[in-house]
Motif scaffolding. Structure first.
Motif, PDB file in Angstrom:
ATOM      1  N   LYS A 139     -38.586  62.579 -36.004  1.00  0.00           N
ATOM      2  CA  LYS A 139     -37.348  63.375 -35.646  1.00  0.00           C
ATOM      3  C   LYS A 139     -37.557  64.604 -34.803  1.00  0.00           C
ATOM      4  N   ASN A 140     -38.595  65.284 -34.678  1.00  0.00           N
ATOM      5  CA  ASN A 140     -38.677  66.317 -33.964  1.00  0.00           C
ATOM      6  C   ASN A 140     -38.885  65.766 -32.643  1.00  0.00           C
ATOM      7  N   TRP A 141     -39.577  64.686 -32.449  1.00  0.00           N
ATOM      8  CA  TRP A 141     -39.687  64.125 -30.906  1.00  0.00           C
ATOM      9  C   TRP A 141     -38.167  63.633 -30.428  1.00  0.00           C
ATOM     10  N   HIS A 142     -37.442  63.185 -31.408  1.00  0.00           N
ATOM     11  CA  HIS A 142     -36.000  62.801 -30.864  1.00  0.00           C
ATOM     12  C   HIS A 142     -35.060  63.880 -30.667  1.00  0.00           C
ATOM     13  N   TRP A 143     -35.462  65.165 -31.438  1.00  0.00           N
ATOM     14  CA  TRP A 143     -34.627  66.473 -31.331  1.00  0.00           C
ATOM     15  C   TRP A 143     -34.937  66.871 -29.727  1.00  0.00           C
ATOM     16  N   GLY A 144     -36.212  66.989 -29.546  1.00  0.00           N
ATOM     17  CA  GLY A 144     -36.343  67.411 -28.107  1.00  0.00           C
ATOM     18  C   GLY A 144     -36.037  66.748 -26.963  1.00  0.00           C
ATOM     19  N   TRP A 145     -36.153  65.238 -27.324  1.00  0.00           N
ATOM     20  CA  TRP A 145     -35.635  64.465 -25.971  1.00  0.00           C
ATOM     21  C   TRP A 145     -34.250  64.392 -26.190  1.00  0.00           C
ATOM     22  N   SER A 146     -33.572  64.593 -27.013  1.00  0.00           N
ATOM     23  CA  SER A 146     -32.007  64.287 -27.150  1.00  0.00           C
ATOM     24  C   SER A 146     -31.588  65.710 -26.589  1.00  0.00           C
ATOM     25  N   GLN A 147     -32.173  66.838 -27.144  1.00  0.00           N
ATOM     26  CA  GLN A 147     -31.672  68.071 -26.222  1.00  0.00           C
ATOM     27  C   GLN A 147     -31.704  68.255 -24.864  1.00  0.00           C
ATOM     28  N   ILE A 148     -32.850  67.676 -24.287  1.00  0.00           N
ATOM     29  CA  ILE A 148     -32.874  67.829 -22.726  1.00  0.00           C
ATOM     30  C   ILE A 148     -31.888  66.896 -22.020  1.00  0.00           C
ATOM     31  N   HIS A 149     -31.918  65.627 -22.721  1.00  0.00           N
ATOM     32  CA  HIS A 149     -31.271  64.541 -22.006  1.00  0.00           C
ATOM     33  C   HIS A 149     -29.706  64.992 -22.075  1.00  0.00           C
ATOM     34  N   ALA A 150     -29.100  65.601 -23.185  1.00  0.00           N
ATOM     35  CA  ALA A 150     -27.809  65.883 -23.350  1.00  0.00           C
ATOM     36  C   ALA A 150     -27.581  67.160 -22.443  1.00  0.00           C
ATOM     37  N   VAL A 151     -28.436  67.973 -22.282  1.00  0.00           N
ATOM     38  CA  VAL A 151     -28.208  69.244 -21.404  1.00  0.00           C
ATOM     39  C   VAL A 151     -28.185  68.598 -19.887  1.00  0.00           C
ATOM     40  N   ARG A 152     -29.178  67.805 -19.557  1.00  0.00           N
ATOM     41  CA  ARG A 152     -29.218  67.374 -18.283  1.00  0.00           C
ATOM     42  C   ARG A 152     -28.094  66.628 -17.794  1.00  0.00           C
ATOM     43  N   THR A 153     -27.538  65.581 -18.723  1.00  0.00           N
ATOM     44  CA  THR A 153     -26.409  64.979 -18.468  1.00  0.00           C
ATOM     45  C   THR A 153     -24.904  65.561 -18.236  1.00  0.00           C
ATOM     46  N   ASN A 154     -24.904  66.718 -18.899  1.00  0.00           N
ATOM     47  CA  ASN A 154     -23.610  67.488 -19.007  1.00  0.00           C
ATOM     48  C   ASN A 154     -23.640  68.747 -18.079  1.00  0.00           C
ATOM     49  N   ARG A 155     -24.925  69.381 -17.726  1.00  0.00           N
ATOM     50  CA  ARG A 155     -24.832  70.660 -17.246  1.00  0.00           C
ATOM     51  C   ARG A 155     -26.122  70.557 -15.832  1.00  0.00           C
ATOM     52  N   LEU A 203     -30.035  69.527 -14.310  1.00  0.00           N
ATOM     53  CA  LEU A 203     -31.522  69.636 -14.787  1.00  0.00           C
ATOM     54  C   LEU A 203     -31.725  71.156 -14.645  1.00  0.00           C
ATOM     55  N   PRO A 204     -31.316  71.918 -13.537  1.00  0.00           N
ATOM     56  CA  PRO A 204     -31.685  73.436 -13.895  1.00  0.00           C
ATOM     57  C   PRO A 204     -31.335  74.029 -15.331  1.00  0.00           C
ATOM     58  N   ALA A 205     -30.298  73.395 -15.888  1.00  0.00           N
ATOM     59  CA  ALA A 205     -29.829  74.008 -17.053  1.00  0.00           C
ATOM     60  C   ALA A 205     -30.828  73.699 -18.236  1.00  0.00           C
ATOM     61  N   CYS A 206     -31.846  72.640 -18.024  1.00  0.00           N
ATOM     62  CA  CYS A 206     -32.927  72.476 -19.278  1.00  0.00           C
ATOM     63  C   CYS A 206     -34.108  73.291 -19.073  1.00  0.00           C
ATOM     64  N   VAL A 207     -34.169  74.325 -18.078  1.00  0.00           N
ATOM     65  CA  VAL A 207     -35.195  75.268 -18.166  1.00  0.00           C
ATOM     66  C   VAL A 207     -35.330  76.067 -19.295  1.00  0.00           C
ATOM     67  N   ALA A 208     -33.990  76.728 -19.604  1.00  0.00           N
ATOM     68  CA  ALA A 208     -33.916  77.569 -20.852  1.00  0.00           C
ATOM     69  C   ALA A 208     -34.189  76.940 -22.170  1.00  0.00           C
ATOM     70  N   PRO A 209     -33.548  75.863 -22.613  1.00  0.00           N
ATOM     71  CA  PRO A 209     -34.310  75.010 -23.878  1.00  0.00           C
ATOM     72  C   PRO A 209     -35.509  74.808 -24.029  1.00  0.00           C
ATOM     73  N   PHE A 210     -36.377  74.469 -22.526  1.00  0.00           N
ATOM     74  CA  PHE A 210     -37.717  74.015 -22.705  1.00  0.00           C
ATOM     75  C   PHE A 210     -38.483  75.152 -22.559  1.00  0.00           C
ATOM     76  N   ALA A 211     -38.039  76.264 -21.837  1.00  0.00           N
ATOM     77  CA  ALA A 211     -38.808  77.573 -22.006  1.00  0.00           C
ATOM     78  C   ALA A 211     -38.916  78.253 -23.492  1.00  0.00           C
ATOM     79  N   LYS A 212     -37.628  78.030 -24.241  1.00  0.00           N
ATOM     80  CA  LYS A 212     -37.659  78.639 -25.554  1.00  0.00           C
ATOM     81  C   LYS A 212     -38.588  77.863 -26.519  1.00  0.00           C
ATOM     82  N   ALA A 213     -38.679  76.583 -26.429  1.00  0.00           N
ATOM     83  CA  ALA A 213     -39.413  75.628 -27.286  1.00  0.00           C
ATOM     84  C   ALA A 213     -41.031  76.032 -26.736  1.00  0.00           C
TER      85      ALA A 213
END
Length: 285
Positions: free
Chosen positions: A220-236, A238-248
């Motif tokens: 579950k946690n693997w998919h949470w991480g993958w899906s979060q970055i995939h959805a952010v990258r798709t819609n906003r 790659l640069p927008a992925c920095v914030a959720p990755f840094a928070k994690a």
């Protein structure tokens, strides 16, 4: 599946959900068609006993995940609206009428949430998402009427079928988590606003959860991480992925995490999923 007097088809995804589905089905008006998409449940024999003239079951050979299963069910819908409804929810009387009435009253809106009530009666709203600007996040407090939403909860989500088909449905690349955020953003962008229908009530009754396991929590946690970055990258992008990755990363390195084996495993799995998505890997884990 033929159109009925209620221009709506309910699609629900089952995964070992035979214990809770009867209550949900009992809350559905008799003439409303329901498609149960079973993701290779262990209780499939019990699910088959739920079939009626208006309840259909699609049996997947493997667990396809939530979004892909919803797409399979939506393909069978012939009505104007589709309501994606979790199996551990119950419709309050008049909920479907209120949703359809709201769709007529707000013709510019593409999709709708009823007011989803938790087991203790508190309203549940998805107030924020990494996929929308922080300025659009909802403040705390119970809603007092119909209102525009920044993103919808997939627990009870009604959409115009034409809009759903126009954007291609749920992202089939996502196995679990953030599929409703992604769908919301694409619907709003292409088809129109998202609305809360205050008079339509759906109760979350729970009771379908299984005992957690280390393997299950890791997945579950693997998919949470993958899906979060995939959805952010798709819609906003790659640069927008920095914030959720840094928070994690910050949470993974916090004293609370370092002192807890369970939290260390949680964030190790999330960061692994995030990294796979950042490097272009798919969600096969």
């Amino acid at each position: 599946m033929a159109e009925t007097s209620m221009p709506l088809t309910i699609v629900t995804v089952a995964y070992n959900s035979a214990a809770v589905l009867p209550a949900m089905l009992a809350s559905v008006p008799a003439d409303v068609p329901v498609v149960i998409v079973d993701n290779a449940s262990r209780d499939r024999d019990a699910l088959r006993k739920l079939v009626t003239d208006t309840v259909t079951i699609v049996e997947n050979a493997a667990n396809e995940g939530f979004g892909r299963a919803c797409n399979i069910g939506a393909d069978l819908a012939r009505n104007e609206f589709i309501l994606f409804l979790n199996p551990d929810t119950v419709l309050e009387p008049g909920a479907l009428d209120a949703l359809v009435a709201a769709a007529r009253a707000y013709p510019e809106a593409s999709a709708f949430n009823p007011l989803i009530l938790e087991e203790d009666g508190r309203p549940h709203l998805k107030r924020r998402s990494d996929l929308v600007a922080r300025a659009r996040w909802l403040p705390k407090g119970a809603p007092e009427g119909d209102m525009a939403l920044p993103v919808l909860s997939g627990a009870a989500l009604m959409v115009r079928k034409a809009a759903f088909d126009r954007i291609g449905g749920f992202d089939p690349a996502i196995f679990l988590f953030f599929e409703d955020d992604d769908l919301s953003v694409r619907l709003e962008r292409a088809c129109g606003p998202l609305m809360l229908v205050h008079r339509a009530r759906v109760r979350h009754v729970g009771g379908a959860s299984s005992q957690p396991s280390r393997a299950g929590e890791r997945i579950k946690n693997w998919h949470w991480g993958w899906s979060q970055i995939h959805a952010v990258r798709t819609n906003r992008g790659l640069p927008a992925c920095v914030a959720p990755f840094a928070k994690a990363m910050l949470r993974a390195c916090s004293p609370a995490t370092l002192a807890s084996g369970a939290r260390r495993r949680k964030y190790a799995a999330r960061l692994a999923g995030m990294w796979r998505a950042l490097t272009g890997g798919d969600a096969q884990g």
